[in-house]
Design an enzyme around this catalytic site. Sequence first.
Site, PDB file in Angstrom:
ATOM      1  N   GLU A   1       0.962  -1.300   0.052  1.00 42.81           N
ATOM      2  CA  GLU A   1       0.115   0.027  -0.064  1.00 42.81           C
ATOM      3  C   GLU A   1       0.828   1.357   0.116  1.00 42.81           C
ATOM      4  OE1 GLU A   1      -2.506   0.425   3.719  1.00 42.81           O
ATOM      5  OE2 GLU A   1      -4.097   1.725   2.367  1.00 42.81           O
TER       6      GLU A   1
ATOM      7  N   LYS B   1      -9.584   1.241  -2.620  1.00 42.16           N
ATOM      8  CA  LYS B   1      -9.977   0.877  -1.176  1.00 42.16           C
ATOM      9  C   LYS B   1     -11.209   1.355  -0.885  1.00 42.16           C
ATOM     10  CE  LYS B   1      -7.361   1.068   3.258  1.00 42.16           C
ATOM     11  NZ  LYS B   1      -6.410   1.511   4.059  1.00 42.16           N
TER      12      LYS B   1
ATOM     13  N   CYS C   1      -5.248  -3.416   2.562  1.00 41.84           N
ATOM     14  CA  CYS C   1      -4.827  -3.196   4.145  1.00 41.84           C
ATOM     15  C   CYS C   1      -6.197  -3.422   5.024  1.00 41.84           C
ATOM     16  CB  CYS C   1      -4.158  -1.834   4.129  1.00 41.84           C
ATOM     17  SG  CYS C   1      -3.457  -1.393   5.624  1.00 41.84           S
TER      18      CYS C   1
END
Length: 279
Positions: free
Chosen positions: A40, A114, A155
């Site tokens: 990330e 994300k 994540c």
Amino acid sequence: MRAALLQLNSSDNPTANLNATLALLREAHAGGAQIAMTPEVTNCVSTSRTGQNAVLQDEASDQTLAAIRDLAAELGFWVLIGSLALKTNDPDGRFANRSFLIGPDGAIMARYDKIHMFDVQVSESEIYRESAAFRPGDRAVVVDTPFARLGLSICYDLRFPMLYRALAQAGAQVLCIPAAFSPVTGAAHWLSLLRARAIENGAFVVAPAQTGLHKAQDGRERRTHGHGMVIAPWGEVLLDMGRDPGVALVDLDLARVKDARARVGSLTHDRAFLPPDAP
Ligand SMILES: O=C(O)CNC(=O)[C@H](CS)NC(=O)CCC(=O)C(=O)O
């Protein structure tokens, strides 16, 4: 499928981060990787929004994206950029936290924004408000490569099992979870959550990570957990990169996906149910 994981110690200086990333990508290719995966925020670990505002670009002019596309084409291999922090043309000025799958001709084969924002208070002093700076995505993404169907995530998404269910049910054999995990939650939760996502979906989990102490230009500091990991579909840990930056190679045998799903077919046993009544 031979994959390479890059473990990075990115700062908030995109040019320095890019140079480190390109060197490790060359190392990954020299080691025989067909695909390399970065963590990330490969281009810029955030320590302040004003700092990011000064250095981030939009997708069309981002130097990290352009240079990695060029290198993928030069070497002729695949790269999953775990994520880039990018400016958008959103009226509220928020950034995107976006993954890119780059094909061996340098083309962008997939994008993923994300979905789940890290808005948490880990302790009195450790507070994250990702949604203040980043606009969440709302679309799950699977994408085919010649070696496997990949499911994309980033994540904090790791904590939302229904996303991985949707990816696996869409045929993903490899769940990609590039991360910049916090050291506190990393020590407590990272390995267990990664193994759970692999086991419950009978899929490989590939999780390249940011690591170490990230120094910002303004003197601020941030730490991340490291421990880039690969988990097999039956739950075995195939790779743990520890705390140092670098590259690791791992061979994924896709037959293990089929085998795990044949032994425990829970992926096909979901049932609809009514929500519980309020007590
Ligand atoms: O801010 C940036 O530079 C880019 N984004 C991140 O690093 C994000 C949000 S702060 N980190 C996570 O999602 C960690 C999740 C985590 O640690 C957990 O789920 O426990």
